[in-house]
Design a protein around this motif. Structure first.
Motif, PDB file in Angstrom:
ATOM      1  N   THR A 103      -1.925   2.426   3.968  1.00 48.87           N
ATOM      2  CA  THR A 103      -0.551   2.160   3.573  1.00 48.87           C
ATOM      3  C   THR A 103      -0.250   2.870   2.256  1.00 48.87           C
ATOM      4  O   THR A 103      -1.168   3.305   1.541  1.00 48.87           O
ATOM      5  N   PHE A 104       1.038   2.964   1.920  1.00 51.72           N
ATOM      6  CA  PHE A 104       1.402   3.597   0.656  1.00 51.72           C
ATOM      7  C   PHE A 104       0.856   2.807  -0.523  1.00 51.72           C
ATOM      8  O   PHE A 104       0.377   3.382  -1.504  1.00 51.72           O
ATOM      9  N   GLY A 105       0.903   1.490  -0.436  1.00 47.32           N
ATOM     10  CA  GLY A 105       0.384   0.658  -1.527  1.00 47.32           C
ATOM     11  C   GLY A 105      -1.086   0.913  -1.777  1.00 47.32           C
ATOM     12  O   GLY A 105      -1.533   0.989  -2.931  1.00 47.32           O
ATOM     13  N   THR A 106      -1.869   1.060  -0.697  1.00 48.50           N
ATOM     14  CA  THR A 106      -3.296   1.357  -0.857  1.00 48.50           C
ATOM     15  C   THR A 106      -3.497   2.735  -1.461  1.00 48.50           C
ATOM     16  O   THR A 106      -4.387   2.936  -2.305  1.00 48.50           O
ATOM     17  N   ALA A 107      -2.674   3.708  -1.054  1.00 47.59           N
ATOM     18  CA  ALA A 107      -2.783   5.059  -1.618  1.00 47.59           C
ATOM     19  C   ALA A 107      -2.530   5.038  -3.120  1.00 47.59           C
ATOM     20  O   ALA A 107      -3.239   5.703  -3.900  1.00 47.59           O
ATOM     21  N   VAL A 108      -1.532   4.267  -3.563  1.00 52.26           N
ATOM     22  CA  VAL A 108      -1.237   4.169  -4.991  1.00 52.26           C
ATOM     23  C   VAL A 108      -2.429   3.572  -5.741  1.00 52.26           C
ATOM     24  O   VAL A 108      -2.844   4.070  -6.801  1.00 52.26           O
ATOM     25  N   GLU A 109      -3.003   2.499  -5.205  1.00 49.53           N
ATOM     26  CA  GLU A 109      -4.140   1.848  -5.851  1.00 49.53           C
ATOM     27  C   GLU A 109      -5.348   2.782  -5.928  1.00 49.53           C
ATOM     28  O   GLU A 109      -6.058   2.823  -6.942  1.00 49.53           O
ATOM     29  N   ARG A 110      -5.600   3.531  -4.876  1.00 46.54           N
ATOM     30  CA  ARG A 110      -6.761   4.420  -4.856  1.00 46.54           C
ATOM     31  C   ARG A 110      -6.613   5.560  -5.864  1.00 46.54           C
ATOM     32  O   ARG A 110      -7.590   5.939  -6.526  1.00 46.54           O
ATOM     33  N   CYS A 111      -5.405   6.103  -5.969  1.00 45.42           N
ATOM     34  CA  CYS A 111      -5.201   7.162  -6.960  1.00 45.42           C
ATOM     35  C   CYS A 111      -5.365   6.609  -8.381  1.00 45.42           C
ATOM     36  O   CYS A 111      -5.991   7.244  -9.246  1.00 45.42           O
ATOM     37  N   LYS A 112      -4.824   5.432  -8.609  1.00 48.90           N
ATOM     38  CA  LYS A 112      -4.923   4.813  -9.930  1.00 48.90           C
ATOM     39  C   LYS A 112      -6.376   4.536 -10.293  1.00 48.90           C
ATOM     40  O   LYS A 112      -6.781   4.685 -11.458  1.00 48.90           O
ATOM     41  N   ALA A 113      -7.195   4.146  -9.311  1.00 50.56           N
ATOM     42  CA  ALA A 113      -8.590   3.802  -9.572  1.00 50.56           C
ATOM     43  C   ALA A 113      -9.405   5.002 -10.043  1.00 50.56           C
ATOM     44  O   ALA A 113     -10.446   4.829 -10.694  1.00 50.56           O
TER      45      ALA A 113
END
Length: 519
Positions: free
Chosen positions: A440-450
């Motif tokens: 999902t887009f939310g997971t993509a945002v979290e992964r990039c931030k990590a």
């Protein structure tokens, strides 16, 4: 697996048919094992012998009456010499003679015999014909028309007493119009036969051309030619509002987190073949890849592994007892978290960090009893996606082809890969837990931030074999790897275009990315 109720042949039990070719009447007796006859007579021989001698005569008569409504013809199908497919089809009416009409209609609709006879087997959506084949073919309308006209509601609306409902001028009101037929035809796309199996009848040209499966119920290939756009139901009259097919079904974007571990989640056994059946197959480069686009389950810590393995708990060191279909009876705990990187998850167990697997893998072991990995396909529960959604829930996804075409996607669905950029850069890199992973887009945002990066409106995405991006292109210029990656283009707009006849087209506005629309 055979047809429902199918049993192996046992010639010693008799059951020979007392019918013969004219020239053989003096040579055989009703108990002879060798009853010579022309192949096209087999259907009549079997049917006659059964219906004249069966003890359940009311069932036989009811089945015959139903067969005269849901008609298939050997001449129309050019299958005069085949017997088993027709017997399997007729058995639908034997089984359901005293059952629900809806069950009969469903079995008939999924029968490859009816699919061939009414020519909707292999029917494709207009978008598939146009985008993938470069043609402009509309879906086949035979079944859409006949299921209304002949099988169910007929041509005219009726009162409860069977008399016709008339308009103000005394004319009967039609149950449907040509637009309804065209709409319904889109619902009969994507039907395909099951894979052949070796215990099916095959004769003549079938043996030369390769076995086909006209016995088992057809499957719907949802990702290859299936029309996915909204379909308006019939006008039922009496001022009742028309409804779309799927109204009331759960929205795909509202599925719970880790739905693949929730009670009721379904898995299909694939054996040693890693290619999914219910979804679009992986490209050959992915299937051959040593990592493969699959979530690997730990045999020691994964509750899902234990459920799929199904080893006998009372036997120490017992082997897996695999089932063709597994439905989780209780929700399971996820197994392990990991960080998505350019080379996959940084830990061995990553179930808690995944939005949705397409296929899960059980590595070869003494417990599985196989030298090859064993695969199960996750089958998501039925759900619907809205054609028009609020702009706040839409984000653009972009493919890695030279054109960089984009399209709007539901940010709550796992439909694209993760592309991350350094702050201020438009050059992205792919990160994933496993090959060809969609999030999902939310997971993509979290992964990039990590990893200290951010989602972005990227212009360049270098190939990444570990995450499955851009393995080259097909002859039609489509990316062979994981096609779409999330961008940061939000909101992404979906607009409606209406022609003079009231037909609605869906238009994706991705102008904020300065690129063309995918498809």
């Amino acid at each position: 697996c055979g047809s429902p109720g199918e049993a192996a042949n046992d010639p010693t039990r008799g059951s020979q048919y007392g019918l013969y070719d004219e020239a053989d009447q003096a040579k055989v007796t009703p108990t002879s094992l060798d009853q010579d006859h022309e192949p096209e007579h087999s259907k009549a021989m079997v049917w006659t012998s059964v219906v004249l001698n069966a003890p359940d005569q009311l069932r036989q008569r009811m089945a015959f009456a139903l067969s005269q409504i849901f008609v298939v013809s050997s001449s129309g199908l050019e299958m005069r010499k085949q017997t088993e497919p027709f017997m399997a089809y007729y058995d639908i009416f034997i089984r359901n003679a005293f059952g629900r009409f809806g069950d009969i209609l469903k079995e008939v609709s999924f029968s490859p015999m009816m699919g061939r006879y009414l020519t909707y087997l292999g029917s494709k959506s207009f978008s598939h014909s146009y985008e993938d084949l470069g043609e402009q073919f509309y879906p086949d309308e035979n079944m859409a028309r006949e299921i209304m006209q002949l099988f169910t509601i007929g041509l005219f609306r009726l009162h409860e007493n069977g008399t016709q409902i008339l308009d103000g001028e005394g004319n009967p009101l039609s149950t449907y119009n040509n637009q309804d037929i065209m709409t319904a035809a889109r619902g009969w796309t994507g039907f395909d036969t099951q894979e052949p199996r070796t215990n099916l009848e095959a004769s003549g040209s079938l043996r030369l051309q390769g076995q086909v499966n006209d016995i088992d119920p057809m499957r719907i290939n949802s990702k290859d030619g299936r029309d996915v756009f909204p379909k308006l139901g019939l006008d039922l009259g009496d001022g009742e509002e028309r409804k779309y097919v799927g109204d009331g079904v759960q929205l795909c974007g509202q599925m719970p987190d880790l739905a693949f571990l929730s009670k009721g989640a379904t898995y299909r056994y694939l054996g040693s073949d890693p290619s999914p059946v219910m979804a679009r197959a992986d490209v050959p480069a992915h299937t051959r890849h040593r990592k493969s686009p699959h979530l690997v389950l730990s045999p020691t810590t994964s509750s899902l592994y234990k459920e799929l393995c199904n080893a006998n708990p009372n036997v120490s060191g017992g082997k897996c007892r695999f089932r063709s279909i597994v439905v989780l009876q209780d929700s399971l705990e996820c197994d392990g978290k990991c960080l998505a990187t350019r080379t996959g998850g940084d830990e061995e167990t990553c179930e808690c960090s995944v939005d949705e697997p397409r296929v899960v893998r059980l590595d070869a072991s003494s417990e599985t009893g196989s030298r090859q990995p064993i695969y199960f396909e996750y089958v998501r529960k039925p759900c619907v996606s809205l054609a028009f959604q609020s702009a706040e829930s839409l984000v653009a996804v972009k493919d890695g082809s030279p054109t960089g075409a984009a399209i709007c996607a539901d940010s709550y669905l796992p439909v694209a890969g993760t592309a991350c950029c350094d702050e201020g850069s438009d050059i992205a890199e792919s990160v994933c837990v496993f090959l060809s992973e969609r999030v999902t887009f939310g997971t993509a945002v979290e992964r990039c931030k990590a990893i200290g990066k951010t989602t972005c409106n990227w212009s360049d995405l270098p190939a990444n074999n570990r995450c499955g991006t851009l393995f080259g292109e097909t002859a039609r210029g489509k990316t062979q790897g994981l096609e779409f990656q999330w961008t940061a283009a939000s909101p992404c707009l979906v607009r409606a275009k209406v022609d003079h006849e009231g037909n609605v087209a869906i238009v994706h506005d991705v102008s904020s990315l300065g690129t063309e629309v995918a498809g």
